[in-house]
Design an enzyme around this catalytic site. Structure first.
Site, mmCIF file in Angstrom:
data_model
loop_
_atom_site.group_PDB
_atom_site.id
_atom_site.type_symbol
_atom_site.label_atom_id
_atom_site.label_comp_id
_atom_site.label_asym_id
_atom_site.label_seq_id
_atom_site.Cartn_x
_atom_site.Cartn_y
_atom_site.Cartn_z
ATOM 1 N N THR A 12 -0.644 -44.739 5.177
ATOM 2 C CA THR A 12 -0.595 -43.658 6.161
ATOM 3 C C THR A 12 0.684 -43.798 6.977
ATOM 4 O O THR A 12 1.177 -44.900 7.202
ATOM 5 C CB THR A 12 -1.821 -43.657 7.084
ATOM 6 O OG1 THR A 12 -1.802 -44.817 7.925
ATOM 7 C CG2 THR A 12 -3.116 -43.622 6.272
ATOM 8 N N GLY A 13 1.223 -42.661 7.410
ATOM 9 C CA GLY A 13 2.505 -42.719 8.096
ATOM 10 C C GLY A 13 3.577 -43.276 7.182
ATOM 11 O O GLY A 13 4.438 -44.048 7.603
ATOM 12 N N GLY A 14 3.542 -42.858 5.924
ATOM 13 C CA GLY A 14 4.406 -43.448 4.910
ATOM 14 C C GLY A 14 5.656 -42.654 4.598
ATOM 15 O O GLY A 14 6.304 -42.920 3.585
ATOM 16 N N THR A 15 6.015 -41.705 5.459
ATOM 17 C CA THR A 15 7.180 -40.871 5.158
ATOM 18 C C THR A 15 8.406 -41.246 5.974
ATOM 19 O O THR A 15 9.453 -40.607 5.848
ATOM 20 C CB THR A 15 6.858 -39.381 5.400
ATOM 21 O OG1 THR A 15 6.471 -39.192 6.774
ATOM 22 C CG2 THR A 15 5.729 -38.914 4.481
ATOM 23 N N GLY A 52 10.298 -44.817 8.488
ATOM 24 C CA GLY A 52 10.202 -46.129 9.112
ATOM 25 C C GLY A 52 9.559 -47.193 8.248
ATOM 26 O O GLY A 52 9.831 -47.327 7.054
ATOM 27 N N ILE A 53 8.686 -47.978 8.880
ATOM 28 C CA ILE A 53 8.022 -49.088 8.200
ATOM 29 C C ILE A 53 7.185 -48.592 7.025
ATOM 30 O O ILE A 53 7.161 -49.212 5.955
ATOM 31 C CB ILE A 53 7.149 -49.874 9.197
ATOM 32 C CG1 ILE A 53 8.034 -50.592 10.226
ATOM 33 C CG2 ILE A 53 6.248 -50.875 8.480
ATOM 34 C CD1 ILE A 53 7.270 -51.189 11.393
ATOM 35 N N SER A 104 0.798 -54.523 16.752
ATOM 36 C CA SER A 104 2.045 -54.700 17.495
ATOM 37 C C SER A 104 1.927 -55.936 18.359
ATOM 38 O O SER A 104 0.833 -56.290 18.813
ATOM 39 C CB SER A 104 2.314 -53.481 18.386
ATOM 40 O OG SER A 104 3.376 -53.728 19.288
ATOM 41 N N TYR A 112 -0.398 -47.733 25.258
ATOM 42 C CA TYR A 112 0.009 -48.137 23.910
ATOM 43 C C TYR A 112 -0.507 -49.526 23.582
ATOM 44 O O TYR A 112 -1.087 -49.760 22.514
ATOM 45 C CB TYR A 112 1.532 -48.097 23.799
ATOM 46 C CG TYR A 112 2.053 -48.619 22.476
ATOM 47 C CD1 TYR A 112 1.854 -47.894 21.300
ATOM 48 C CD2 TYR A 112 2.734 -49.835 22.404
ATOM 49 C CE1 TYR A 112 2.331 -48.375 20.079
ATOM 50 C CE2 TYR A 112 3.215 -50.311 21.190
ATOM 51 C CZ TYR A 112 3.002 -49.579 20.034
ATOM 52 O OH TYR A 112 3.472 -50.061 18.829
#
Length: 250
Positions: free
Chosen positions: A12-15, A17-18, A137, A150
């Site tokens: 997920t969030g794979g488009t 950065g990390i 984090s 956060y």
């Protein structure tokens, strides 16, 4: 290399950065990959870069219904899934007096609630064995000013790596966390920091890191790769900190 040969994976969030770098490393190690994103431009760029090798889907991490639909899409595409990297997240840093209830809820929805219910929706889809890696984090450990919400989301997410490991290990599902320190990624650009203060902030952050620099997405992705692979099959409920020694100063 073949550390993830034929492994069915979801990032997920794979488009960007990390997540994007992790997808590249997974591919290089023989994995089959689905990545998700929400930004149309980054989704289009990922599709152009990966071509038919990777299925790129839009999925809002804040939406529980979207997570259920994503789990169904994973099942249709793979049947079962071997490894999941829950990387999608938002990073908003500001003083307590500037937070609204809506903003607070959005941060927890994206960083905690959505991923939690994605794991729930994937329960019948996980292979046995399977690996889940949470992107947390070092903010879960560091009391940085302006990071109250956060850091709280990341502390909650980190806790899940232990509690869900205990609950899911009998199903063959391992849950672990990777906790990056300051990394040079697009997420960092979205923290709402005024340009006038950016250069000084960068210098202050670097001064707090014994290694003397920001981390790279590649360095974090290496830790994710290890936790997703069978090399870590005896690792459960653990956290790998990738921070250039930042926590040594606390």
């Amino acid at each position: 290399m073949s550390r993830l040969l034929n492994k069915r994976t979801l990032i997920t969030g794979g488009t960007s950065g990390i997540g994007l770098e992790t997808a590249k490393q997974f591919l290089a190690e023989g994995a089959r990959i689905i990545v998700t994103g929400v930004n149309p431009d980054s989704i289009a760029a990922a599709k152009a870069e990966f071509g038919s090798d990777v299925l790129v889907l839009r999925a809002d991490s804040a939406s529980v219904s979207a997570q259920k639909e994503l789990a169904q899409a994973v099942e249709r595409h793979y049947g079962k899934v071997d490894a999941v990297f829950l990387n999608a997240g938002v990073s908003v840093w500001q003083p307590i007096e500037d937070w609204s209830e809506k903003m607070f809820d959005r941060s927890f929805d994206v960083n905690v609630k959505g991923p939690y219910f994605l794991i729930q929706a994937l329960l019948p889809v996980f292979a046995n064995p399977a690996s889940v890696v949470l992107n947390t984090s070092i903010s879960a450990h560091v009391g940085s000013t302006r990071s109250s919400v956060y850091a709280a989301t990341k502390a909650a997410f980190l806790s899940l790596s232990k509690t869900l490991s205990s609950e899911l290990m009998q199903r063959g599902i391992r849950v672990n966390a990777v906790s990056p320190g300051p990394v040079d990624t697009p997420l960092y650009d979205k923290m709402g920091i005024p340009d006038a203060y950016r250069q000084q902030l960068n210098a202050d952050i670097i001064q707090s890191i014994p290694a003397g620099r920001f981390g790279t997405p590649e360095e974090v992705a290496k830790a994710v790769l290890y936790l997703a692979s069978d090399e870590s099959r005896w690792t459960m409920g653990s956290e790998i900190v990738v921070d250039g020694g930042r926590l040594l100063n606390d």
